[in-house]
Each structure stands twice: as structure tokens, then as C-alpha cells.
Scaffold this motif. Structure first.
Motif, PDB file in Angstrom:
ATOM      1  N   GLY A 100       0.795  -1.082  -0.018  1.00 26.49           N
ATOM      2  CA  GLY A 100       0.205   0.030  -0.061  1.00 26.49           C
ATOM      3  C   GLY A 100       0.693   1.102   0.012  1.00 26.49           C
ATOM      4  N   PHE A 101       0.206   2.279  -0.142  1.00 33.29           N
ATOM      5  CA  PHE A 101       0.927   3.682  -0.552  1.00 33.29           C
ATOM      6  C   PHE A 101       0.141   4.870  -0.401  1.00 33.29           C
ATOM      7  CE2 PHE A 101       0.236   4.876  -4.868  1.00 33.29           C
ATOM      8  CZ  PHE A 101      -0.567   3.928  -5.401  1.00 33.29           C
ATOM      9  N   THR A 102       0.876   6.028  -0.242  1.00 31.51           N
ATOM     10  CA  THR A 102      -0.049   7.401  -0.286  1.00 31.51           C
ATOM     11  C   THR A 102       0.073   7.806  -1.623  1.00 31.51           C
ATOM     12  OG1 THR A 102       0.382   7.248   2.078  1.00 31.51           O
ATOM     13  CG2 THR A 102      -0.655   9.306   0.966  1.00 31.51           C
ATOM     14  N   GLY A 105      -2.576  12.823  -4.187  1.00 29.89           N
ATOM     15  CA  GLY A 105      -3.723  13.234  -3.429  1.00 29.89           C
ATOM     16  C   GLY A 105      -3.645  13.328  -1.928  1.00 29.89           C
ATOM     17  N   GLY A 106      -2.704  12.382  -1.399  1.00 26.03           N
ATOM     18  CA  GLY A 106      -2.921  12.338   0.033  1.00 26.03           C
ATOM     19  C   GLY A 106      -3.790  11.137   0.516  1.00 26.03           C
ATOM     20  N   ASN A 107      -4.222  10.264  -0.382  1.00 22.80           N
ATOM     21  CA  ASN A 107      -5.023   9.239   0.121  1.00 22.80           C
ATOM     22  C   ASN A 107      -4.174   7.880   0.181  1.00 22.80           C
ATOM     23  OD1 ASN A 107      -7.564  10.520  -0.239  1.00 22.80           O
ATOM     24  ND2 ASN A 107      -7.323  10.546  -2.248  1.00 22.80           N
ATOM     25  N   PHE A 108      -4.641   7.152   1.048  1.00 28.45           N
ATOM     26  CA  PHE A 108      -3.897   5.720   1.292  1.00 28.45           C
ATOM     27  C   PHE A 108      -4.579   4.929   0.423  1.00 28.45           C
ATOM     28  CE2 PHE A 108      -3.150   2.005   3.492  1.00 28.45           C
ATOM     29  CZ  PHE A 108      -1.792   1.883   3.388  1.00 28.45           C
ATOM     30  N   ILE A 109      -3.752   4.148  -0.330  1.00 25.94           N
ATOM     31  CA  ILE A 109      -4.200   3.372  -1.173  1.00 25.94           C
ATOM     32  C   ILE A 109      -3.932   2.094  -0.644  1.00 25.94           C
ATOM     33  CG2 ILE A 109      -4.225   2.189  -3.430  1.00 25.94           C
ATOM     34  CD1 ILE A 109      -5.427   5.287  -3.385  1.00 25.94           C
ATOM     35  N   GLY A 110      -4.794   1.221  -0.173  1.00 28.19           N
ATOM     36  CA  GLY A 110      -4.541   0.024   0.673  1.00 28.19           C
ATOM     37  C   GLY A 110      -3.668  -1.247  -0.029  1.00 28.19           C
TER      38      GLY A 110
ATOM     39  N   LYS B  39      -9.851   1.766   3.797  1.00 31.39           N
ATOM     40  CA  LYS B  39      -8.903   2.007   2.632  1.00 31.39           C
ATOM     41  C   LYS B  39      -9.040   3.166   2.035  1.00 31.39           C
ATOM     42  CE  LYS B  39      -7.839  -2.716   1.455  1.00 31.39           C
ATOM     43  NZ  LYS B  39      -8.256  -3.868   0.542  1.00 31.39           N
ATOM     44  N   ASN B  40      -8.179   3.796   0.973  1.00 33.72           N
ATOM     45  CA  ASN B  40      -8.561   4.845   0.215  1.00 33.72           C
ATOM     46  C   ASN B  40      -8.983   5.954   1.008  1.00 33.72           C
ATOM     47  OD1 ASN B  40      -7.747   2.724  -1.415  1.00 33.72           O
ATOM     48  ND2 ASN B  40      -9.707   2.498  -2.577  1.00 33.72           N
ATOM     49  N   GLU B  41      -8.341   6.358   1.844  1.00 34.52           N
ATOM     50  CA  GLU B  41      -8.965   7.522   3.012  1.00 34.52           C
ATOM     51  C   GLU B  41      -7.854   8.706   2.952  1.00 34.52           C
ATOM     52  OE1 GLU B  41      -9.715   6.783   7.084  1.00 34.52           O
ATOM     53  OE2 GLU B  41     -11.812   6.928   6.915  1.00 34.52           O
ATOM     54  N   VAL B  43      -5.067  10.629   4.463  1.00 29.01           N
ATOM     55  CA  VAL B  43      -4.068  10.384   5.396  1.00 29.01           C
ATOM     56  C   VAL B  43      -3.921  11.629   6.388  1.00 29.01           C
ATOM     57  CG1 VAL B  43      -1.681   9.731   5.888  1.00 29.01           C
ATOM     58  CG2 VAL B  43      -3.069   8.609   3.998  1.00 29.01           C
ATOM     59  N   GLU B 224       6.971   6.704   0.232  1.00 33.11           N
ATOM     60  CA  GLU B 224       6.037   7.698   0.796  1.00 33.11           C
ATOM     61  C   GLU B 224       6.597   9.208   0.319  1.00 33.11           C
ATOM     62  OE1 GLU B 224       2.943   7.484   2.206  1.00 33.11           O
ATOM     63  OE2 GLU B 224       3.356   5.133   2.048  1.00 33.11           O
TER      64      GLU B 224
END
Lengths: 188, 259
Positions: A100-102, A105-110, B39-41, B43, B224
Motif C-alpha cells: 500500500g502507499f499514499t 492526493g494524500g489518500n492511502f491506497i491499501g 482504505k483509500n482514505e 491520510v 511515501e
């Protein structure tokens, strides 16, 4: 001390049958790098198939480049599993999918793990494969090498293996003395 | 625990304490690190994120007595959860990692003290007993048992309000420990000295966890934004899920009619 005594047509090996000797013999066979490599190389295609099936199951299969890049190879220290696909800028991206990574857009992709589950799934297969390789080694001439190195029975012919190893191994681990009854085969 | 959602909730509490807004840690620099599951939230830094069920494996099942006349089937699984810690400073990331590790140790390796009846109990006019020996400020009570004349001791239920106190239940607040039962001298109280229990006063064993393990932690800051530190590790849990069944009526007397 190991002693090999000839008693008419029967060879008796007195002390090598102690548990310590059996353990040493077993560890020599188990620690045989060739056997390990054989067992691991049997598992490489299995582990790659499992990883690909996880990729297709979690919906990340688009072009197939990542799936095609999955590899498993036997190294000096063990088994290496990886995927070395690169994006259009030449950067690896398998780790991003796996952990997973950010995004920008700053969203965490699981994470969509595909390598770890494949390794976990295959661990039992590798264990069984190793067990099978050791068993095969016992039944074949490989074990005779171990007996010969550790057990001072070099005097017995090394070339013809089958009957000897079958008889010897049938009794390894027994607290009593080994009694081989291969007189007919060996003409002793 | 009856299902996977119960498990995720329990693991969340295992990792971070309950706060007013959910689960999270208050850091020394007054920043709050919340725990997220979705997920997909977006950070927010610092934060902790759980990715459940990286791998789940069915291990075994057995029958578990759940009432006088019913047995439940408990299935045992081994699951791997990925835990990620994000922060803009490496100090916070390492602090959070240590706090999570300590908290999980506290849950799984507590020191338990078992007390029997003490003469400090006083009878209240509402019919319950109370004592200040086991108040929350003094001790952390997590299990109350009573002799019931059978091979095993009966476990009393915990209630979250003193007004809900009924026969064979207990409650604890900062001042007193309260219990309502017929014979106070049969009581046995288990408290935790160095350790932790869930918010509903259940230990990890009572909740259904059997064992745990930490996978190796990975430094994933490279993947990151350059300003963000990230540690990722795996938490391996062996746990049981109970099939939810309705309790049947307790049969005390059977009449056989012969015509």
C-alpha cells in the motif's frame, strides 16, 4: 567408537546405532545443501503460480506486466521471491501494490498483497517437498555417503547401493546393533 | 468474538486505547494519532492504519460449552494484519511503534492476582455489596467468579452502569467495587497488576485470542512523500470465532406421560 565386525555371513555394526549417531546421520542428510536446493527448485513454479493467482483475484491485473515479472529463484541462502516490473518512468512498483502507499492526493491506497500470501501458502508445500527430498535421499545412494563419512563403513562397497541402504536404513535409530542381511547381494 | 467484524474491533482495541473519537494515542507533543481501518482514505499525520486479513488460515475447530445444555462450535484461525504507522517525524513513528508493542505485550502477558473474600465488603440497602479495596484507582478487576457447587466456578457478568446491577453481576468505578450475589463469602476476584484488559473487562483469552506474534518491521518511508516516515509490520494472531447460537430453555423437569 564404531566397530565393524564380520561374523560369518553377517556384518554387525555395533556402536554406530546409538541415538547420537542416528541424529548425526540425519543432520548430515538434512543439512545437505544439494537436497535443499532440489526441494526449493521444485517449489519455485508453484510459488509464482500462487502469486499470480492472488494478483488476478485482488483485481490489480491490468496489463499483466507485474504478473509476468514475478520470479522465484534458489539462491545460496534460500529462496528469493520478487517482482521487478517497472512503470513508464523505469521505477519499480511491486512494493506499492504489496504494502500500500499514499498517492499524490494524500489518500492511502491499501495494500493488495500477492507475494506474502503466496509465500505463506507455499511454506507447507516447501516443507513437504524438503521432506520428500530427504526421503528420496535416504532411499538412494546419497545416504550411503553420509553413512560412509560418519560411520566408518567405508570398507563396504559404495557402488551398489540399493540393498545395502535399504537394509541399513531399516535399522537406523534402533537401540540394538545393526544387522545387515545382505550377504547374498554382496557375496560376503 | 462471533465474526470477523468483532475481530477487527478487538484488534483495533488491542493496538490503540479507546478515546472519545475512536481509537488512538495521545502523543507527548499533544498531537493525536488516530487509528484508521478504511482504505483509500485521506491520510492525516500522525496516524496508525490497519489492513486486516493479509492472510487467513483455518486451523481447527472444537466444541465449547456455552450454557447448561448447549454447545457451541469454535473455529480457530490464524490471521495476519498489516499495521502501518505514519508521521512527519521519525520520533513519533518510533514512539508509536514502541507503544503499540508494549500495549500488545500488556494484553497477552499480564500479571494476575486472585483474591478470595475479604471482610471489607459492606452490604448496601439496595442489596448489593461494595468495597473500596478493589476500586479502579486501586486495582483493575477483570473477572469475578463464584463457587456454584460444580466442578467449575461460575463467572459473573460485568455491567457498565451501577443502575443495571442485578443478581450475579458486578460493576467497578473509581471509588468502589460493587457486586450482587447471594453468598459473598464464595467470591473470587481476579485483578491485573501489570497488564491490560479490553474495555468490556474481558481478557484476551476470554475474548478468544490464543496467541500472537510480531512479523519483522519494515521501514517504508522510501515509498511515501519525502517528508513522511512510515513503519510497517505484521501482527500474527491465532483466535477463535464462535458460531452464534440461541440458548435453549433449561429443562429442570421432564414429565413422561404413559397412556
Amino acid at each position: 567408537m564404531s566397530q565393524v565386525m564380520e561374523m560369518g555371513n553377517i556384518i554387525q555394526i555395533s556402536s554406530p546405532t546409538t541415538p547420537q549417531y542416528s541424529l548425526r546421520l540425519l543432520s548430515e542428510v538434512c543439512g545437505n545443501r544439494q537436497i535443499h536446493k532440489q526441494a526449493l527448485s521444485n517449489s519455485t513454479s508453484h510459488i509464482v503460480d500462487r502469486a499470480r493467482s492472488y494478483l488476478s483475484a485482488n483485481g490489480t491485473w491490468k496489463t499483466g506486466a507485474l504478473a509476468d515479472s514475478i520470479y522465484a529463484k534458489v539462491t545460496e541462502t534460500g529462496l528469493e521471491v520478487g517482482a521487478d516490473a517497472r512503470d513508464e518512468y523505469g521505477r519499480h512498483y511491486a512494493t506499492h501494490i504489496e504494502y500500500g502507499f499514499t498517492d499524490r492526493g494524500g489518500n492511502f491506497i491499501g495494500p493488495f498483497p500477492f507475494l506474502r500470501p503466496a509465500v505463506y501458502d507455499t511454506s507447507e508445500y516447501i516443507k513437504n517437498s524438503l521432506k520428500a527430498s530427504i526421503t528420496t535421499a535416504y532411499k538412494s545412494g546419497l545416504v550411503l555417503g553420509a553413512v560412509t563419512r560418519g560411520g566408518n563403513i567405508t570398507g563396504i562397497a559404495r557402488g551398489s547401493t540399493v540393498n545395502l541402504s535399504k537394509n541399513v536404513l531399516g535399522s537406523v535409530g534402533s537401540p540394538n546393533s545393526l544387522r545387515g542381511t545382505w550377504e547374498n547381494t554382496w557375496g560376503l | 468474538m462471533n465474526n470477523r467484524n468483532d475481530l477487527i474491533l478487538a484488534v483495533s482495541e488491542l493496538i490503540a486505547p479507546v478515546t472519545e473519537t475512536g481509537f488512538g494515542y495521545q502523543l507527548e507533543n499533544n498531537e493525536y494519532a488516530p487509528l484508521h481501518i478504511l482504505k483509500n482514505e485521506k491520510v492525516t499525520y500522525p496516524e496508525i492504519r490497519i489492513s486486516p486479513f493479509i492472510k487467513t488460515e483455518y486451523i481447527d475447530k472444537y466444541e465449547k460449552k456455552c450454557s447448561n445444555n448447549k454447545k457451541n462450535i469454535r473455529k480457530i484461525y490464524e490471521s495476519i494484519f498489516q499495521i502501518d504507522i505514519f508521521s512527519k517525524t521519525s520520533i513519533d513513528v518510533n514512539d508509536l511503534y514502541d507503544m503499540i508493542e508494549d500495549r500488545i505485550y500488556d494484553f497477552f502477558e499480564p500479571e494476575i492476582i486472585i483474591y478470595s473474600y475479604t471482610p471489607d465488603f459492606q452490604l448496601h440497602q439496595d442489596g448489593y455489596y461494595y468495597t473500596d479495596t478493589f476500586s479502579l484507582s486501586e486495582e483493575r478487576v477483570f473477572e469475578v467468579l463464584v463457587e456454584n457447587g460444580e466442578k467449575y466456578k461460575e463467572k459473573l457478568d460485568y455491567v457498565d452502569e451501577i443502575s443495571n446491577l442485578q443478581l450475579n453481576t458486578w460493576y467497578v468505578d473509581n471509588d468502589y467495587f460493587y457486586v450482587k450475589l447471594d453468598n459473598i463469602k464464595d467470591i473470587e476476584i481476579k485483578t491485573i497488576e501489570n497488564g491490560n484488559v479490553f474495555d468490556d473487562k474481558l481478557s484476551v483469552r476470554s475474548k478468544g485470542f490464543y496467541n500472537y506474534g510480531f512479523g519483522s518491521s519494515r521501514e517504508l518511508s522510501l515509498y511515501e512523500n519525502n517528508e513522511v516516515d512510515r513503519i510497517s509490520f505484521e501482527l500474527i494472531l491465532i483466535y477463535g470465532l464462535d458460531r452464534k447460537i440461541k440458548e435453549g430453555p433449561i429443562i429442570d423437569e421432564i414429565n413422561i406421560r404413559v397412556d
